[in-house]
Design a protein around this motif. Sequence first.
Motif, PDB file in Angstrom:
ATOM      1  N   GLU A   1       0.825  -1.230   0.000  1.00  0.00           N
ATOM      2  CA  GLU A   1       0.000   0.000   0.000  1.00  0.00           C
ATOM      3  C   GLU A   1       0.853   1.272   0.000  1.00  0.00           C
ATOM      4  OE1 GLU A   1      -3.211  -0.087  -0.426  1.00  0.00           O
ATOM      5  OE2 GLU A   1      -3.142  -2.283  -0.433  1.00  0.00           O
TER       6      GLU A   1
ATOM      7  N   ARG B   1      -3.401   5.240   6.376  1.00  0.00           N
ATOM      8  CA  ARG B   1      -4.843   5.001   6.401  1.00  0.00           C
ATOM      9  C   ARG B   1      -5.216   3.749   5.606  1.00  0.00           C
ATOM     10  NH1 ARG B   1      -8.701   9.921   4.842  1.00  0.00           N
ATOM     11  NH2 ARG B   1      -7.693  10.705   6.742  1.00  0.00           N
ATOM     12  N   GLN B   2      -4.607   3.596   4.425  1.00  0.00           N
ATOM     13  CA  GLN B   2      -4.912   2.425   3.598  1.00  0.00           C
ATOM     14  C   GLN B   2      -4.426   1.132   4.270  1.00  0.00           C
ATOM     15  OE1 GLN B   2      -4.277   4.926  -0.560  1.00  0.00           O
ATOM     16  NE2 GLN B   2      -3.565   2.820  -0.454  1.00  0.00           N
ATOM     17  N   CYS B   3      -3.250   1.211   4.868  1.00  0.00           N
ATOM     18  CA  CYS B   3      -2.702   0.037   5.571  1.00  0.00           C
ATOM     19  C   CYS B   3      -3.621  -0.375   6.726  1.00  0.00           C
ATOM     20  CB  CYS B   3      -1.300   0.333   6.110  1.00  0.00           C
ATOM     21  SG  CYS B   3      -0.050   0.502   4.825  1.00  0.00           S
ATOM     22  N   GLU B   4      -4.104   0.629   7.456  1.00  0.00           N
ATOM     23  CA  GLU B   4      -4.968   0.349   8.608  1.00  0.00           C
ATOM     24  C   GLU B   4      -6.278  -0.290   8.152  1.00  0.00           C
ATOM     25  OE1 GLU B   4      -6.520   2.653  12.638  1.00  0.00           O
ATOM     26  OE2 GLU B   4      -5.590   3.795  11.008  1.00  0.00           O
ATOM     27  N   GLN B   5      -6.838   0.244   7.069  1.00  0.00           N
ATOM     28  CA  GLN B   5      -8.112  -0.291   6.568  1.00  0.00           C
ATOM     29  C   GLN B   5      -7.953  -1.713   6.013  1.00  0.00           C
ATOM     30  OE1 GLN B   5      -9.313   2.665   3.699  1.00  0.00           O
ATOM     31  NE2 GLN B   5     -10.196   4.046   5.257  1.00  0.00           N
ATOM     32  N   LYS B   6      -6.947  -1.911   5.183  1.00  0.00           N
ATOM     33  CA  LYS B   6      -6.737  -3.227   4.551  1.00  0.00           C
ATOM     34  C   LYS B   6      -6.358  -4.296   5.579  1.00  0.00           C
ATOM     35  CE  LYS B   6      -7.409  -2.177   0.171  1.00  0.00           C
ATOM     36  NZ  LYS B   6      -6.313  -2.037  -0.799  1.00  0.00           N
TER      37      LYS B   6
ATOM     38  N   ALA C   1      -7.334  -4.366   8.753  1.00  0.00           N
ATOM     39  CA  ALA C   1      -8.335  -4.517   9.814  1.00  0.00           C
ATOM     40  C   ALA C   1      -8.855  -5.954   9.947  1.00  0.00           C
ATOM     41  CB  ALA C   1      -9.487  -3.540   9.591  1.00  0.00           C
TER      42      ALA C   1
ATOM     43  N   GLU D   1      -8.241  -8.385  13.292  1.00  0.00           N
ATOM     44  CA  GLU D   1      -9.318  -9.036  14.038  1.00  0.00           C
ATOM     45  C   GLU D   1      -9.019 -10.521  14.205  1.00  0.00           C
ATOM     46  OE1 GLU D   1     -12.357  -8.991  16.458  1.00  0.00           O
ATOM     47  OE2 GLU D   1     -11.586  -7.187  15.444  1.00  0.00           O
TER      48      GLU D   1
ATOM     49  N   HIS E   1       2.422   7.005  10.135  1.00  0.00           N
ATOM     50  CA  HIS E   1       1.881   8.365  10.309  1.00  0.00           C
ATOM     51  C   HIS E   1       3.013   9.382  10.440  1.00  0.00           C
ATOM     52  CE1 HIS E   1      -2.401   7.647  10.438  1.00  0.00           C
ATOM     53  NE2 HIS E   1      -2.254   6.666  11.335  1.00  0.00           N
TER      54      HIS E   1
END
Length: 513
Positions: free
Chosen positions: A447, A452-457, A459, A463, A495
């Motif tokens: 990514e 932000r993209q890393c965090e979303q992908k 997720a 979990e 970040h």
Amino acid sequence: MDELTTLVKIVTDRRLAVLPFLDFSARNAASKDLQLVRLLEEDPNTTQNKIVKSLYGATDARSQTTFRKLKSRVQQKLLNHLYFLDHTDVRHVVSRRHEQQCLGLLHQARILLGEGEYKLAERLFRKSLKVATDAELTQYAVMCVRMLRILYAETRNAARFKAMNKQLEELQQTLSLEDEAEQLFFEIKVFSQQKVRWRQFILKQLPSSLERLEQLHKKAKTYNTFYFLYVTKMSREELTGNYAEIIRLTAATEKARKQGKVNEMRFDKRFNNYMSVYAHLQCRQAKKGLKLAEEYFKDFHYSSGNWFYYLEIYLLLAMHASQYGQAYELLQQARKNPYYRKQRPAAQQRWELYEAYIQLVQPEQSPVKMRHFAQLVQTVPDYSRDKQGYNVAILILQFLYFLRRRDIEGLLARLDGLRKYEQRHLRNPATLRSQLFFRMLLLTVKENFVARQCEQKAAPLLEKLRVAPQPGEAYGEIEIVPYEDLWAFTLTILHRLEEEQRANEQASRDYVG
């Protein structure tokens, strides 16, 4: 008085003209023997040439030859002092004092038997047998009974000779059962400490081994068979990752000890405490485990190897509880221990790895520390058999180091190492946590380091990571910092890199403007 008079006669007639010991009370003695000991006490890391220069004023061939003779003599005297070590400190293995007492009495009794002092020898043999019986030291009980049998044969005491024969037969049967249990136990232990595939092999053999150990304990009902069975049970749970059962087992055994159901002359509660604390670490009960670690730490003597092993778990609990300041203090405590160099090189390298992680997550802005950290990360090998259980930790450390520096070339090299390691060693379902975290790290490159993209992908992977069970020792790699915390740390790096990039772009625009 007769016995005392006999001892006086034996000792005064047969004593050595010069006792082969060091007189430690003579603080200012001119003896070269004591001077050598004092020099080594003051500086354990000193070189031979420095010592020779201090003792003889020169380091020529003659001085070196004289020193070699001195070194040999002092070594022998120090070995003689091993007979008189203090074993009363409760921080040492509790069984050791009873074992040494038993052996000491046996030694004295055999000398008296050789001198023909049968009455006094018999008393000491029986006293040694009492200690061996109370402490369930079966092998020494056999030795005592054999010597008593010889004594009664020599004194023509048929009734006691017959009694010793019967007792010896019973003890040898018990010893035979204990020997079989011991053989099984150590076979399991030696293979459990080998490569992961050997651990998996021994895991398949454990059910039949445990069944046989159960049978042997039912027959013998001794502390030795109990111990071999108990520790093997713990090994099974450790290999399979059932750490909750280890917590239950250790608690139940401690309760049994307090109720007098386990021989306190033999049971090492420190081992039980160590396993309990370790299980709390693996069960993700870091805060509770940290409190227990603080409570139990006083039971370990700083000169024992177990002190270092325990401190490692203590430090890891602090890391898992995010108490990085406390972890650093524990690391320093290990380094200041005068016995630190006694550890195997692999153990010392683990402390280096722990320090590198502490410096990674909570950097000390000292130029010396930063330089040392950079050298350490870049010189640790990507994969090593000596670091079994720590290879993933090493690869992750190197990846995050290069990510934080935004060293794309170094990062891509480590990325290739991560992929290869995953393909070769992380195919087993039991290594799910490491598999998941590797994929999350690979996402950062895929990514293009956009937080932000890393965090979303990542997720869904995060979990899965949160609910993934801890692997057992048969499969697992050590998480020096929990992967969940490391992912949060990774996002923080991303970040920060974005902020730095924006700041640099703004500075460039301002410069052009």
